[in-house]
Motif scaffolding. Structure first.
Motif, PDB file in Angstrom:
ATOM      1  N   SER A 432       0.823  -1.217   0.000  1.00 42.18           N
ATOM      2  CA  SER A 432       0.000   0.000   0.000  1.00 42.18           C
ATOM      3  C   SER A 432       0.852   1.261   0.000  1.00 42.18           C
ATOM      4  O   SER A 432       2.084   1.207  -0.063  1.00 42.18           O
ATOM      5  N   LYS A 433       0.198   2.397   0.081  1.00 40.88           N
ATOM      6  CA  LYS A 433       0.830   3.725   0.184  1.00 40.88           C
ATOM      7  C   LYS A 433       1.758   4.024  -0.984  1.00 40.88           C
ATOM      8  O   LYS A 433       2.827   4.627  -0.817  1.00 40.88           O
ATOM      9  N   GLY A 434       1.355   3.562  -2.178  1.00 36.74           N
ATOM     10  CA  GLY A 434       2.115   3.893  -3.376  1.00 36.74           C
ATOM     11  C   GLY A 434       3.399   3.129  -3.573  1.00 36.74           C
ATOM     12  O   GLY A 434       4.185   3.451  -4.473  1.00 36.74           O
ATOM     13  N   LYS A 435       3.628   2.079  -2.765  1.00 37.91           N
ATOM     14  CA  LYS A 435       4.866   1.312  -2.900  1.00 37.91           C
ATOM     15  C   LYS A 435       4.847   0.401  -4.122  1.00 37.91           C
ATOM     16  O   LYS A 435       5.887  -0.062  -4.569  1.00 37.91           O
ATOM     17  N   GLN A 436       3.643   0.106  -4.633  1.00 38.99           N
ATOM     18  CA  GLN A 436       3.509  -0.667  -5.864  1.00 38.99           C
ATOM     19  C   GLN A 436       2.463   0.006  -6.751  1.00 38.99           C
ATOM     20  O   GLN A 436       1.524   0.626  -6.249  1.00 38.99           O
ATOM     21  N   PRO A 437       2.604  -0.109  -8.080  1.00 42.28           N
ATOM     22  CA  PRO A 437       1.624   0.504  -8.990  1.00 42.28           C
ATOM     23  C   PRO A 437       0.270  -0.183  -8.897  1.00 42.28           C
ATOM     24  O   PRO A 437       0.160  -1.338  -8.477  1.00 42.28           O
ATOM     25  N   PHE A 438      -0.766   0.527  -9.316  1.00 43.10           N
ATOM     26  CA  PHE A 438      -2.130   0.018  -9.187  1.00 43.10           C
ATOM     27  C   PHE A 438      -2.354  -1.260  -9.983  1.00 43.10           C
ATOM     28  O   PHE A 438      -3.247  -2.048  -9.679  1.00 43.10           O
ATOM     29  N   ALA A 439      -1.534  -1.509 -11.026  1.00 41.84           N
ATOM     30  CA  ALA A 439      -1.686  -2.716 -11.843  1.00 41.84           C
ATOM     31  C   ALA A 439      -1.479  -3.982 -11.024  1.00 41.84           C
ATOM     32  O   ALA A 439      -1.897  -5.074 -11.435  1.00 41.84           O
ATOM     33  N   CYS A 440      -0.844  -3.870  -9.851  1.00 45.62           N
ATOM     34  CA  CYS A 440      -0.589  -5.038  -9.004  1.00 45.62           C
ATOM     35  C   CYS A 440      -1.830  -5.489  -8.230  1.00 45.62           C
ATOM     36  O   CYS A 440      -1.864  -6.607  -7.703  1.00 45.62           O
ATOM     37  N   PHE A 441      -2.839  -4.618  -8.159  1.00 45.37           N
ATOM     38  CA  PHE A 441      -3.991  -4.901  -7.304  1.00 45.37           C
ATOM     39  C   PHE A 441      -4.830  -6.073  -7.810  1.00 45.37           C
ATOM     40  O   PHE A 441      -5.343  -6.879  -7.027  1.00 45.37           O
ATOM     41  N   GLU A 442      -4.971  -6.204  -9.130  1.00 48.35           N
ATOM     42  CA  GLU A 442      -5.894  -7.185  -9.709  1.00 48.35           C
ATOM     43  C   GLU A 442      -5.586  -8.615  -9.284  1.00 48.35           C
ATOM     44  O   GLU A 442      -6.492  -9.426  -9.091  1.00 48.35           O
ATOM     45  N   LYS A 443      -4.324  -8.971  -9.136  1.00 49.11           N
ATOM     46  CA  LYS A 443      -3.938 -10.365  -8.897  1.00 49.11           C
ATOM     47  C   LYS A 443      -3.515 -10.651  -7.454  1.00 49.11           C
ATOM     48  O   LYS A 443      -3.122 -11.780  -7.151  1.00 49.11           O
ATOM     49  N   ASP A 444      -3.590  -9.676  -6.578  1.00 46.59           N
ATOM     50  CA  ASP A 444      -3.083  -9.917  -5.224  1.00 46.59           C
ATOM     51  C   ASP A 444      -4.045 -10.796  -4.421  1.00 46.59           C
ATOM     52  O   ASP A 444      -5.207 -10.986  -4.792  1.00 46.59           O
ATOM     53  N   GLN A 445      -3.547 -11.392  -3.350  1.00 44.05           N
ATOM     54  CA  GLN A 445      -4.328 -12.225  -2.420  1.00 44.05           C
ATOM     55  C   GLN A 445      -5.130 -13.296  -3.154  1.00 44.05           C
ATOM     56  O   GLN A 445      -6.328 -13.495  -2.909  1.00 44.05           O
ATOM     57  N   SER A 446      -4.469 -14.003  -4.072  1.00 44.00           N
ATOM     58  CA  SER A 446      -5.162 -14.974  -4.932  1.00 44.00           C
ATOM     59  C   SER A 446      -4.333 -16.246  -5.075  1.00 44.00           C
ATOM     60  O   SER A 446      -3.139 -16.277  -4.797  1.00 44.00           O
ATOM     61  N   ALA A 447      -5.005 -17.288  -5.541  1.00 46.61           N
ATOM     62  CA  ALA A 447      -4.342 -18.527  -5.952  1.00 46.61           C
ATOM     63  C   ALA A 447      -4.431 -18.637  -7.458  1.00 46.61           C
ATOM     64  O   ALA A 447      -5.453 -18.264  -8.054  1.00 46.61           O
ATOM     65  N   HIS A 448      -3.372 -19.125  -8.102  1.00 42.50           N
ATOM     66  CA  HIS A 448      -3.296 -19.172  -9.552  1.00 42.50           C
ATOM     67  C   HIS A 448      -2.747 -20.528  -9.997  1.00 42.50           C
ATOM     68  O   HIS A 448      -1.908 -21.119  -9.308  1.00 42.50           O
ATOM     69  N   VAL A 449      -3.172 -20.979 -11.150  1.00 41.48           N
ATOM     70  CA  VAL A 449      -2.586 -22.174 -11.779  1.00 41.48           C
ATOM     71  C   VAL A 449      -2.097 -21.775 -13.169  1.00 41.48           C
ATOM     72  O   VAL A 449      -2.832 -21.176 -13.951  1.00 41.48           O
TER      73      VAL A 449
END
Length: 453
Positions: A432-449
């Protein structure tokens, strides 16, 4: 175009295939192109399907590379390791050169170029701009293909009050996925097909078991026991060590809670509490005893900013549990293994290894995975820890970019082999607080295959 050679889809519906049938959905969404099942940049090795921990036999032709070397691991005062290398009378193709005491370099007498496979070619991928990466005509050859994914919040009917899932590690045991979060004391149990609110998806244990966050950064399984690693904890002597907990879980009988078994700290010491062990895998040495390979998050196992900028200096710490005279237990350092510089990462976020010794290491900062082979496994599947080293061949793959060629898988912190082609991964919460760009939000806190290209 190159992007037309794969017909995968992220809109996978698991109901079209029988439960647990990985081959069904893979064949459905992957157009076979005549490649052999082991052609993932390691064509000269035969991959034997197996689970994490290297519990099977290795069948590859690369062991001759190190047949002429004899190694001895020497324990340092700080729990680190030094290596003495002696040349035997047998011929050896690779001669080890000690450069500066830190880095292991190799000279190939035949000047052989490592086989890179379909991923990145030799060099530092981070030197390229994102636009060049997406528009150079090779994107589909070096990028993992998303099969399907789901946010953790949508996996569970009962989240036990949790609103964030800072996922840090994942494994698959008997076709069931288990993941941990460094913010929670519970273990996430779910079907790896990632069906929303699945009836067999549960939170095991009290997420608020203790007041502080768990600091769980790795989970592994050996001999019917789950182990979790707390990254780096300050002890009474004001020094920092990881803690490895045994969790007694029987989800078939009780999927609500677990018991804590033995808790042992590691002998290996860290600089502080922010850069400790980020991954761990179990192996068994030639005596059959459990050895844990802990993956340091930081380069040189350090959280020093100067050393952090020294990319390509990843380390594995080999440890064995011992009982001390005061009655406590400790994971004592056997030796430190250097990860090849071809894994040119600013951080190392997770590791897994299949039964053939094929290793996958992820980087959160680079949004990439490195795949190579660890040598040192005997014919019976046990490991000669003193002789373990990585082979030169490797492949480097990117996680997918978004439509603007921006990094969107910014927080991969757990990764695990499902089969020869397929990996499951989990993502931490976006900074948070601008440490990462907004494009990172879509895939966070998720499981992926993902499927390898």
């Amino acid at each position: 175009s190159d992007d037309d050679d794969y017909t995968g889809s992220a809109d996978y519906n698991g109901d079209e295939c029988e439960a647990k049938d990985w081959k069904c959905w893979r064949d459905k969404y992957t157009k076979e192109s005549g490649k052999s099942k082991t052609q993932t940049g390691q064509d000269d090795k035969k991959t034997v399907k197996g689970s994490s921990g290297g519990g099977g036999k290795e069948n590859n032709t690369s062991k001759d590379d190190t047949a002429g070397k004899k190694k001895k691991a020497v324990q340092g005062k700080d729990g680190s390791a030094k290596e003495e290398t002696k040349e035997s009378s047998e011929p050896s193709k690779i001669v080890k050169i000690e450069a500066d005491g830190n880095d292991n370099k190799y000279k190939d007498e035949e000047d052989r170029t490592p086989t890179m496979g379909a991923g990145h070619k030799k060099g530092n991928p981070s030197d390229k701009s994102e636009d060049e990466d997406c528009e150079d005509g090779k994107y589909s050859k070096r990028t993992l293909k998303l099969a399907y994914e789901l946010p953790f919040q949508a996996l569970f009917r009962d989240t036990k009050g949790q609103r964030k899932f800072e996922a840090s590690s994942v494994i698959v045991v008997d076709d069931v996925a288990y993941a941990i979060c460094d913010s929670s004391w519970s273990v996430s149990m779910f079907d790896p097909f990632l069906k929303p609110f699945g009836e067999h998806n549960h939170q095991i244990g009290d997420p608020n078991r203790e007041v502080e966050d768990s600091g769980y950064e790795a989970i592994f399984y050996d001999n019917k026991t789950f182990y979790v690693v707390r990254e780096s904890i300050e002890d009474a002597n004001k020094t920092y060590h990881a803690l490895i907990e045994e969790l007694i879980m029987n989800p078939e009988v009780n999927h609500d809670s677990y018991d804590v078994g033995k808790v042992c700290k590691t002998q290996f010491e860290f600089d502080g509490d922010s850069k400790g062990f980020e991954g761990a895998i179990p192996i068994h040495d030639v005596t059959g005893e459990l050895v844990v390979l802990g993956l340091c998050e930081g380069n040189h196992c350090s959280e020093s900013k100067n050393l952090q900028r020294d990319k390509g200096n990843g380390r594995l710490v080999a440890m064995k549990q011992e009982q001390l005279e005061d009655g406590t237990c400790q994971w004592s350092t056997i030796r430190v293994i250097h990860i090849p510089k071809s894994a040119y990462f600013g951080d190392y976020s997770s590791i897994d290894m299949d039964a053939s010794g094929r290793v996958i290491i992820s980087s959160q900062e680079e949004s990439q995975v490195w795949i190579g082979y660890l040598d040192g496994m005997e014919a019976d599947g046990l490991w000669d820890v003193a002789a373990m080293e990585f082979l030169e061949d490797y492949t480097l793959y990117d996680f997918p970019k978004n439509d603007n060629c921006e990094t969107m898988y910014c927080n991969i912190e757990g990764i695990h082999w499902v089969d020869d082609y397929t990996i499951i991964a989990v993502s931490d919460k976006m900074k948070s607080k601008g440490k990462q760009p907004f494009a990172c939000f879509e895939k966070d806190q998720s499981a992926h295959v993902f499927v390898l290209p």
